[in-house]
Design a protein around this motif. Structure first.
Motif, PDB file in Angstrom:
ATOM      1  N   ASP A  20       0.823  -1.212   0.000  1.00 54.31           N
ATOM      2  CA  ASP A  20       0.000   0.000   0.000  1.00 54.31           C
ATOM      3  C   ASP A  20       0.858   1.264   0.000  1.00 54.31           C
ATOM      4  O   ASP A  20       0.574   2.224  -0.712  1.00 54.31           O
ATOM      5  CB  ASP A  20      -0.943   0.012   1.211  1.00 54.31           C
ATOM      6  N   ARG A  21       1.920   1.258   0.818  1.00 55.18           N
ATOM      7  CA  ARG A  21       2.820   2.423   0.834  1.00 55.18           C
ATOM      8  C   ARG A  21       3.503   2.610  -0.508  1.00 55.18           C
ATOM      9  O   ARG A  21       3.652   3.723  -0.994  1.00 55.18           O
ATOM     10  CB  ARG A  21       3.869   2.275   1.932  1.00 55.18           C
ATOM     11  N   LEU A  22       3.907   1.516  -1.124  1.00 56.44           N
ATOM     12  CA  LEU A  22       4.546   1.586  -2.433  1.00 56.44           C
ATOM     13  C   LEU A  22       3.576   2.116  -3.483  1.00 56.44           C
ATOM     14  O   LEU A  22       3.936   2.957  -4.313  1.00 56.44           O
ATOM     15  CB  LEU A  22       5.072   0.211  -2.839  1.00 56.44           C
ATOM     16  N   ALA A  23       2.322   1.677  -3.433  1.00 57.07           N
ATOM     17  CA  ALA A  23       1.318   2.160  -4.385  1.00 57.07           C
ATOM     18  C   ALA A  23       1.093   3.660  -4.196  1.00 57.07           C
ATOM     19  O   ALA A  23       0.978   4.402  -5.180  1.00 57.07           O
ATOM     20  CB  ALA A  23       0.013   1.393  -4.197  1.00 57.07           C
ATOM     21  N   GLN A  24       1.026   4.121  -2.954  1.00 53.98           N
ATOM     22  CA  GLN A  24       0.854   5.552  -2.693  1.00 53.98           C
ATOM     23  C   GLN A  24       2.052   6.346  -3.212  1.00 53.98           C
ATOM     24  O   GLN A  24       1.892   7.425  -3.792  1.00 53.98           O
ATOM     25  CB  GLN A  24       0.670   5.814  -1.201  1.00 53.98           C
ATOM     26  N   THR A  25       3.236   5.812  -3.003  1.00 50.88           N
ATOM     27  CA  THR A  25       4.444   6.488  -3.479  1.00 50.88           C
ATOM     28  C   THR A  25       4.457   6.577  -4.998  1.00 50.88           C
ATOM     29  O   THR A  25       4.783   7.620  -5.567  1.00 50.88           O
ATOM     30  CB  THR A  25       5.706   5.749  -2.985  1.00 50.88           C
ATOM     31  N   ILE A  26       4.079   5.507  -5.658  1.00 60.54           N
ATOM     32  CA  ILE A  26       4.042   5.508  -7.120  1.00 60.54           C
ATOM     33  C   ILE A  26       2.997   6.499  -7.621  1.00 60.54           C
ATOM     34  O   ILE A  26       3.243   7.245  -8.579  1.00 60.54           O
ATOM     35  CB  ILE A  26       3.773   4.087  -7.660  1.00 60.54           C
TER      36      ILE A  26
END
Length: 100
Positions: A20-26
């Motif tokens: 989820d954090r990676l998706a938000q960062t992307i």
């Protein structure tokens, strides 16, 4: 199970959280890198730089810099006019040579 090894549920939760954090960062990076947003940031930076160059810290105009900018614009206009006249005269001379 010993206390040193995390449970499978905790590992799965960590993976989901990280995903989820990676998706938000992307998503955030794709918004930042969008061409219209990059252009908007560059325009704001240019405006701020221009404003800082022609105004003092108290907000008053720096007349010396404004005068220099006006002189530079005037010089460019004069050069364009002179260049246009020279090109026109050169074209007219070439046309006269070709006329029979």
């Amino acid at each position: 199970m010993s206390n040193d090894t995390p449970s499978i549920t905790k590992l799965e939760n960590d993976i989901v959280t990280t995903r989820d954090r990676l998706a938000q960062t992307i998503d955030e990076l794709s918004v930042r890198a969008a061409p219209k947003n990059v252009i908007a940031r560059q325009k704001e930076a240019a405006k701020a730089s221009f404003d800082k160059a022609i105004r003092t810290d108290s907000g008053e105009l720096r007349m010396d810099r404004v005068a220099m900018a006006a002189a530079a614009v005037g010089a460019v206009v004069v050069l364009k006019i002179v260049s246009g006249n020279r090109k026109r005269k050169k074209w007219e001379r070439q046309r006269e040579k070709r006329s029979w």
